[in-house]
Every structure is written in structure tokens, then in C-alpha cells.
Scaffold this motif. Structure first.
Motif, mmCIF file in Angstrom:
data_model
loop_
_atom_site.group_PDB
_atom_site.id
_atom_site.type_symbol
_atom_site.label_atom_id
_atom_site.label_comp_id
_atom_site.label_asym_id
_atom_site.label_seq_id
_atom_site.Cartn_x
_atom_site.Cartn_y
_atom_site.Cartn_z
ATOM 1 N N VAL A 100 12.990 34.875 68.584
ATOM 2 C CA VAL A 100 12.420 35.291 69.670
ATOM 3 C C VAL A 100 11.513 36.583 69.122
ATOM 4 O O VAL A 100 11.819 36.781 67.867
ATOM 5 N N THR A 126 10.519 40.490 73.164
ATOM 6 C CA THR A 126 11.464 39.565 73.910
ATOM 7 C C THR A 126 12.783 40.276 73.858
ATOM 8 O O THR A 126 13.950 40.417 74.899
ATOM 9 N N ARG A 172 13.155 43.556 75.788
ATOM 10 C CA ARG A 172 13.092 43.326 77.481
ATOM 11 C C ARG A 172 14.555 42.644 77.689
ATOM 12 O O ARG A 172 14.987 43.016 78.833
ATOM 13 N N ALA A 173 15.152 41.873 77.020
ATOM 14 C CA ALA A 173 16.288 41.123 77.317
ATOM 15 C C ALA A 173 17.398 42.399 77.346
ATOM 16 O O ALA A 173 18.271 42.256 78.268
ATOM 17 N N GLU A 186 15.634 43.167 81.781
ATOM 18 C CA GLU A 186 14.415 43.163 82.971
ATOM 19 C C GLU A 186 14.578 41.476 83.098
ATOM 20 O O GLU A 186 14.973 40.470 82.699
ATOM 21 N N ARG A 187 14.427 41.557 84.599
ATOM 22 C CA ARG A 187 14.538 40.199 85.190
ATOM 23 C C ARG A 187 13.548 39.019 84.794
ATOM 24 O O ARG A 187 13.855 37.710 84.983
ATOM 25 N N VAL A 201 12.974 37.929 81.677
ATOM 26 C CA VAL A 201 13.625 37.330 80.549
ATOM 27 C C VAL A 201 14.412 36.243 81.334
ATOM 28 O O VAL A 201 15.186 36.348 81.825
ATOM 29 N N GLU A 202 14.279 34.899 80.752
ATOM 30 C CA GLU A 202 14.979 33.681 81.109
ATOM 31 C C GLU A 202 16.703 33.924 80.631
ATOM 32 O O GLU A 202 16.722 34.625 79.885
ATOM 33 N N LEU A 248 17.530 32.784 77.335
ATOM 34 C CA LEU A 248 17.027 33.984 76.182
ATOM 35 C C LEU A 248 17.893 35.242 76.075
ATOM 36 O O LEU A 248 18.140 35.781 74.991
ATOM 37 N N VAL A 249 18.021 35.794 77.088
ATOM 38 C CA VAL A 249 18.883 36.849 77.218
ATOM 39 C C VAL A 249 20.219 36.517 76.645
ATOM 40 O O VAL A 249 20.808 37.442 75.943
ATOM 41 N N VAL A 306 19.798 36.285 72.698
ATOM 42 C CA VAL A 306 19.572 37.627 72.249
ATOM 43 C C VAL A 306 20.928 38.314 72.193
ATOM 44 O O VAL A 306 21.107 39.085 71.068
#
Length: 343
Positions: free
Chosen positions: A27, A31, A34-35, A39-40, A42-43, A46-47, A50
Motif C-alpha cells: 500500500v 495509507t 492513516r491505518a 482513521e475510520r 481506511v478499510e 487494509l488496516v 498494515v
């Protein structure tokens, strides 16, 4: 030996970077940032990816870099006078319990009741670009007040409730609490009431002012009833003060100690000397520290809401950091007189 592939490790320092995590997770660096900030947008998938990459690489975010990127860090400066007093330990634990779920950590400094040391700590700790300040009391020198104001960092003061509309604070009236304990002793028929103080910090002197106010109203105030010792408060000092007070002023029928540790030491001294409490002399304390209810006799004291103060001050600060309105900027949580058998 490290098993992390060289392709995902920083060539310059050997330290795993945010970009390394991004490459392994497949990613972009933004991203990853943010992950890891939670942060909300981010899917969830993906979180998870990460976080797995960060864990595999042993990635630790750089707080200095984060501070530069966001103009402030995820740290909150908390200044307390000392750590040997359980009062401030209780307060700090409550602050941490409130800050951590919101993503903030404490950056703590101990001032030792020294305005100059407090100023130095502020100079040093403000370099970390903290998100907020929690500072015990309002006795800062002029330079410290300017440092706080010019930093633009939200600040909440602890342990005192003030009427100054320019100051956010959470606490209670130390003077009123001192006055209420004095009224209690007067109502129990005591007429020669000594106030015994150590440390002589501003909040102790406010309790002294409350005691003085009530004795003056009753026509019983005498300057000789004030016993002040600038030494740190301790049980040993309380025992010494108890013996000295009764030797110098045998008519004393009550001693109001500014802290429970002093009062606990006095109770032990009375027990050793065969002096009956409260029949011969009443003993009262302040703060309702651990063990006060187990003394013989159990200690009458003022229970202070230091845990509640820590939680409420942290919540107020978080609101200020987030730009939210604070409904009650000067929060008085009160106190409770705990009457036990020592008076």
C-alpha cells in the motif's frame, strides 16, 4: 539475527521506516500512516494488512516525525510536584487511563514545588510539540505563564478550582476544605486548635487560610497556633511535630495536620506516649490517604477526589485538543469530610 528482508529495511540507518511497512503491505505510505492512526476511512482489510506488516517488521512510529507532520505530537505533558505523595500517583493513573484510549501518552515532569524547575521543564517539554498540558496548581512564575500562552498548546490546571475565566481548571477549594475541617473541630468543642503544616506549598497554605478564617470568626485565632515546617511531609515529621506542639503548648486540644502522613505519624506518637486520642487531643488530617482508616484510632480527614480530578481534567483537555466546546471550563469537584474516631 534479523530475518527482515534487506529490501524492506532502511539502507541509511537500519531502522524500519513507514515506507518499509508500505512496501511489505503493498500500500502507499499515506495509507500506512492513516491505518496506524486508526482513521475510520481506511478499510478494515487494509488496516489488518498494515498492522501485520508493521508487527512483522517491528515498526515503531517516530514521534518526532509525527509531530512535524501534524504540528503536534501524541504526547500530553503532565507536571506534578512530587511522586512520593500517593495523591499525585492516584491522579497520574487516572490521567493515563483517560488519555491512552484516545491515542495519547503522558510526558511527565516533576517540579519539586520549585517554580524555576517548572519553568525549565516547560521549556524542555514544549520542544516536543505536545498536544496538551496538564499542570498542577496555578503558582507558575511570569515566564512560565508566557511560555504556556505563547505555545498555543491547550492547558488545564489541576487540583484547584479558580474563578479566572482565562484559565481551564479542575479541582476544589482548598481553603473551603480547610475551613470545614476547622468548623468540625470547633463543633466538637475544641478551642485550642493548632494547624500543623509541612512542605508549605500553595495548596497547604490555602488550607491554612481556611483554618485561620474559621478561628478568627470564632475569636480563637492566635499566631502561635500556626506550626509551619518547610521540610517534606512524612510520618516521622508528624510524630516530631506532635511531640513538640504538646510540649510547647500543653493546652492544645486539637491538631489539624495539613496531610494525612503527618497525622498518621502523630497518632503513632500519641500511642507510644500513652496520650489518649481524642479524649486529650483530637487529631485530623487531609487527603484520606491509604491506611488512614486503619489507624488507632481511625483518622478523621478530608477526602479529596484526585482520581476524579485526573479523569475530568484529561477529558477537558481532550475536548480542547479536538476543538470542542467545554461546557464547564472551571470544574469544582468538591471534597468530603470523613469523620472517624480521632476527633
Amino acid at each position: 539475527m534479523s530475518t527482515i528482508p534487506k529490501s524492506v529495511r532502511s539502507r541509511a540507518t537500519g531502522r524500519t521506516t513507514l515506507s518499509d511497512v508500505a512496501r511489505l503491505a503493498g500500500v502507499s505510505p499515506i495509507t500506512v500512516s492513516r491505518a496506524l492512526r486508526g482513521e475510520r476511512a481506511v478499510e478494515a482489510s487494509l488496516v489488518a494488512r498494515v498492522q501485520a506488516a508493521a508487527q512483522e517488521l517491528g515498526y515503531v512510529p517516530d514521534p518526532a516525525a509525527r509531530a512535524l507532520a501534524s504540528r503536534h505530537s501524541a504526547q500530553v505533558v503532565v507536571l506534578v510536584p512530587m511522586l512520593s505523595n500517593a495523591l499525585f500517583v492516584d491522579l497520574l493513573e487516572a490521567v493515563q487511563r483517560s488519555l491512552r484510549p484516545a491515542g495519547y501518552q503522558m510526558l511527565m515532569g516533576v517540579t519539586h514545588y520549585d517554580a524555576g524547575e517548572e519553568e525549565s521543564l516547560l521549556r524542555e517539554l514544549l520542544l516536543h510539540r505536545p498536544a496538551g498540558l496538564l499542570i498542577t496548581g496555578l503558582e507558575q512564575n511570569e515566564t512560565s505563564r508566557k511560555l504556556i500562552a505563547q505555545s498555543g498548546v491547550p492547558c488545564v490546571h489541576l487540583m484547584e478550582a479558580v474563578q479566572d475565566e482565562s484559565v481551564y481548571s479542575v479541582g476544589f477549594s482548598q481553603a473551603d476544605a480547610g475551613a470545614e475541617m476547622t468548623r468540625h473541630l470547633l463543633q466538637r468543642g475544641r478551642r485550642h486548635i493548632v494547624f500543623a503544616a509541612a512542605q508549605l506549598d500553595p495548596r497547604t497554605l490555602q488550607r491554612l487560610a481556611g483554618w485561620r478564617r474559621e478561628l478568627t470568626r470564632a475569636g480563637l485565632y492566635q499566631a502561635a497556633l500556626e506550626w509551619r515546617n518547610p521540610a517534606p511531609s512524612s510520618m516521622a515529621l508528624g510524630a516530631e511535630m506532635f511531640d513538640a506542639i504538646l510540649q510547647a503548648q500543653p493546652a492544645t486540644d486539637a491538631i489539624f495536620f495539613c496531610n494525612d502522613d503527618l497525622a498518621q505519624g502523630a497518632l503513632l506518637a500519641a500511642l507510644r506516649s500513652g496520650i489518649k486520642v481524642p479524649q486529650q487531643v483530637a487529631i485530623a488530617g487531609f487527603n484520606d490517604l491509604t491506611g488512614s482508616d486503619q489507624m488507632l484510632p481511625a483518622l478523621t480527614t478530608v477526602r479529596t477526589p484526585r482520581g476524579e480530578i485526573g479523569s475530568a481534567a484529561a477529558a477537558m483537555l481532550l475536548a480542547l485538543i479536538n476543538g470542542d466546546d467545554v461546557a464547564v471550563p472551571r470544574l469544582d469537584l468538591g471534597y468530603q469530610l470523613i469523620e472517624r474516631s480521632s476527633t
